[in-house]
Design an enzyme around this catalytic site. Structure first.
Site, PDB file in Angstrom:
ATOM      1  N   TYR A 477      10.909 -12.470 -18.644  1.00 22.54           N
ATOM      2  CA  TYR A 477      10.184 -11.381 -19.316  1.00 22.54           C
ATOM      3  C   TYR A 477      11.182 -10.359 -19.873  1.00 22.54           C
ATOM      4  CZ  TYR A 477       6.639  -7.881 -20.341  1.00 22.54           C
ATOM      5  OH  TYR A 477       5.818  -6.975 -20.976  1.00 22.54           O
ATOM      6  N   SER A 557       3.932 -12.365 -24.131  1.00 26.17           N
ATOM      7  CA  SER A 557       3.964 -10.998 -24.627  1.00 26.17           C
ATOM      8  C   SER A 557       5.406 -10.610 -24.962  1.00 26.17           C
ATOM      9  CB  SER A 557       3.344 -10.057 -23.587  1.00 26.17           C
ATOM     10  OG  SER A 557       3.066  -8.794 -24.146  1.00 26.17           O
ATOM     11  N   ASP A 643      -6.966 -10.872 -29.196  1.00 25.33           N
ATOM     12  CA  ASP A 643      -5.825 -10.172 -28.623  1.00 25.33           C
ATOM     13  C   ASP A 643      -5.597  -8.899 -29.432  1.00 25.33           C
ATOM     14  OD1 ASP A 643      -3.471  -9.258 -27.551  1.00 25.33           O
ATOM     15  OD2 ASP A 643      -2.486 -11.204 -27.515  1.00 25.33           O
ATOM     16  N   HIS A 678      -5.356 -11.082 -24.656  1.00 25.77           N
ATOM     17  CA  HIS A 678      -3.941 -11.127 -24.294  1.00 25.77           C
ATOM     18  C   HIS A 678      -3.708 -11.919 -23.010  1.00 25.77           C
ATOM     19  CE1 HIS A 678       0.066  -9.792 -25.124  1.00 25.77           C
ATOM     20  NE2 HIS A 678       0.225  -9.260 -23.930  1.00 25.77           N
TER      21      HIS A 678
END
Length: 708
Positions: A477, A557, A643, A678
């Site tokens: 991430y 994301s 989203d 999302h």
């Protein structure tokens, strides 16, 4: 049924699928060129930003047809789906909380329900449990999700928020928790909100009603806090707080259980938040500014007998717990309860004269019991292994419950006796056909490009050989101060059963080592994050865990941005890439919904010529390589039509650019979900479908037939 692990073997079907030349639909395009401080940048797929245009909808339909044709032809997809369904069919137990009516409330899920059900019982996890709220009854297809519940201090009202089809937009309802009757109160167009009770009403956060047809794409501005009195229409709600000079701020409301004060957290344009406090029901009380800077984080943990307890990173990058009088909560009046240490505080739970502090130590949780009065250490809470822990406590009684889970342990709830410093299990999760003792997690440390030492967790079946022939699923991430902690996923077990290694890298940009670690992966240091991830892949190959032909990378994301960027920078290092709901257009991300809120991590193309050039260099849409000598890994992009956090235009434009470039014959597909957002609140059926598609794509392109 136990899975059998097969050696890597390319099937005839996968050979045929990889050899075929896919024909991709032509994307809507124009001749748009943007000017960034004199630098002309083409944006040919600008029409795809209009997600309701007929041409975009036709392209989405055509792309999904290509993707479904590919994935549905995978001969073992049905077997994967069946096994994932079985792995997800297990009891999931939530922490009990004791409320003013003397009853325990907790969420449980007996298997494949889309969402956990809220129960009430005379005992924690008691046999007499009765349903209070079943969110599965809110829609027939499971696309209405329960986001949160808040009990009023007197126990007479239960407020809850829902979202539809994965959107960040929320609606608020109120019910009587005893009769289960729904009250007439209904709030619309709330977003990023809780419910802060005060007397016969509550505070909440919302935006003005959006323009019709632009609910999921237009920028959100002027976040406001309202007070709603029960039994009245939303049109009569009173505006309690907003800032007409700050359209890009978030305003979150909180009250303590006595409603002695209203706390407003103000964020959106910094790495932390500002904080204001106003005493309620005190004649002439004015707003007090605790801090007006958003550079440090500060959260009110509780207000007890006129004392405010706050967790903050101000003058403490690893956080500290401070206390101050409610009448004078400014920093000059703070006293340390738990001073900053060399490890990061990630949780504070107050319980009857004591406080449990949870630290992140090398990305895993460790918890300690301290005296609330003077911060003195009393005990270390014993935890089984690398994992994460969450507590349920009350300052009104001594009961403490905690839930522990790890990469291999699906989770157990324990009762913690503070006085005896002892732990006993309350309930444990079991998955049929799965034995956690068959697997092991180890933590390794590797060196990034600039010499930084980076931790990574590896989970795999015991007895695995480091022969370079193991498939690896590498996840990362690296942003927004988010720490990747040990966690359990039933869907991940399928990978482990089939001989795979799950690798989770704790990249800079996260919060694993406090604010310094976070800032080292932001703005013009963002390349550090990509270098850390690339170094993780290189380490796994060098140490004999795997090879480039067996290495898959995935992230969602901000992690989708990570996967897109490193694929462009090192396409030779990975065999499969799965960028999910990613931020792919770094030049325009700040122009949609709440994208402006990410500027404190990324910077924007409007900041300066230097920042614009830096973003352009790694923006996944803009930095795709192309040429006869370029060979990209197989790529499956995922997004969803609802989203409204990372709008699907990011993935649309990235997929269109990938498919138009000369990057070799490996498939570059996009999976566009419907009535989904999302990721939050997605029905279990949709989750299983998505993972069946991901694993079908991954195993096919690794040339592995998973066990049946």
């Amino acid at each position: 049924m136990k899975r059998i692990v097969l050696a890597a073997a390319v099937t005839a079907a996968s050979l045929a699928m990889n050899a075929q030349k896919l024909t991709y639909p032509a994307a809507p395009a124009d001749n748009t060129v943007d000017d960034y401080f004199g630098h002309k940048v083409a944006d040919p797929y600008r029409p795809l930003e209009n997600d309701t245009a007929g041409a975009t909808l036709d392209w989405v339909k055509a792309e999904n047809a290509v993707t479904r044709g590919y994935l549905d032809a995978v001969p073992f997809r049905g077997d994967i789906h069946k096994r994932l369904t079985a792995l997800n069919n297990y009891g999931k137990f939530g922490l009990p909380t004791k409320y003013p009516d003397g009853k325990y409330y907790f969420f449980n899920n007996d298997g494949l329900r889309n969402q956990s059900v809220l129960y009430r019982s005379s005992q924690p996890q008691g046999a007499d449990a009765e349903v209070v709220l079943d969110p599965n009854a809110l829609s027939t297809d499971g696309t209405v999700a329960l986001k949160g519940v808040w009990m009023s201090p007197d126990g007479k009202n239960l407020g809850y928020t829902i979202s539809r089809s994965g959107s960040d937009w929320e609606e608020i309802f109120v019910m009587d928790p005893v009769t289960k009757k729904l009250r007439d109160d209904h709030i619309k167009w709330a977003k990023f909100t809780g419910i802060a009770w005060d007397g016969d009403g509550f505070y909440y956060s919302a935006y003005d009603s959006p323009e019709a047809g632009k609910e999921f794409s237009n920028a959100n501005e002027y976040h406001k806090v309202y007070y709603h009195k029960l039994g009245t229409p939303q049109s009569q709600d009173v505006l309690a707080f907003w800032d007409k000079d700050a359209p890009l701020h978030f305003h979150s409301a909180w009250t303590d259980d006595k409603a002695s004060a209203l706390v407003i957290s103000i964020g959106g344009q910094g790495n932390g938040n500002a904080l204001k406090i106003k005493e309620l029901h005190k004649p002439g009380a004015q707003w007090q500014t605790v801090t007006d800077s958003q550079e440090d984080a500060i959260d009110v943990i509780d207000i007890i007998d006129g004392t405010v307890y706050m967790l903050t990173s101000k003058d403490a990058p690893n956080y500290r717990l401070v206390a101050a009088p409610l009448s004078a909560p400014q920093p000059e009046n703070w006293r340390d309860v738990i001073p900053e240490k060399d490890k990061v505080i990630v949780g504070v739970d107050i319980t009857e004269n004591d406080v449990i502090v949870t630290y992140l130590e090398d990305a895993a949780h460790h918890a300690y019991l301290h005296s609330l009065a003077d911060g003195k250490l009393r005990h270390a809470v014993k935890l089984p292994s690398f994992g994460n822990v969450s507590f349920s406590t009350s300052k009104k009684n001594p009961e403490v419950y905690y839930r522990f889970a790890s990469f291999t342990d699906p989770g157990a709830i324990y009762v913690y006796d503070k006085v005896a410093d002892s732990v006993k299990p309350l309930v444990h999760t079991n998955i049929a056909g799965y034995n956690a003792d068959d697997y092991v997690t180890e933590q390794v440390f590797y060196t990034s490009k600039d010499g930084t030492r980076v931790p990574m967790f590896l989970t795999y079946r015991k007895g695995l050989e480091r022969n370079g022939k193991n498939p690896v699923y590498l996840y990362g991430y690296g942003g927004f101060n988010v720490s990747l902690e040990p966690s359990f996923s039933a869907n991940r077990i399928y990978w482990l059963e089939n001989g795979g290694i799950y690798a989770q890298a704790n990249l800079r940009g996260g919060g694993e080592y406090g604010e310094k670690w976070h800032l080292a992966g932001t703005k013009m240091h963002k390349q550090n994050v990509f270098d850390d991830f690339i170094a993780a892949g290189e380490y796994l190959i060098k140490e004999g865990f795997t090879s480039p032909e067996l290495l898959t990378i995935e992230g969602g994301s901000n992690g989708g941005l990570l996967v897109g960027a490193v694929t462009n920078q090192r396409p030779d290092l990975f065999r499969v890439a799965i960028p999910r709901v990613g931020v792919m257009d770094m030049m325009r991300y700040h122009l949609f919904t709440i994208g402006w809120n990410w500027a404190h991590d990324y910077g924007t193309s409007a900041d300066s010529p230097e920042m614009a050039e830096y973003l352009l260099a790694y923006s996944p849409v803009h930095s795709i390589k192309s040429g006869s000598d370029v060979k990209y890994p197989s790529i499956l992009v995922t997004t969803a039509d609802h989203d409204d956090r990372v709008v699907p235009a990011h993935s649309f434009k990235y997929a269109a650019a990938l498919q138009a470039a000369n990057t070799g014959d490996n498939p570059k597909l996009i999976r566009i979900d419907s009535k989904a957002g999302h990721g939050g609140g997605k029905p279990i059926g949709k989750v299983i479908d998505e993972w069946a598609d991901i694993y079908s794509f991954v195993f096919t392109n690794l040339g592995i037939t998973p066990g049946k």
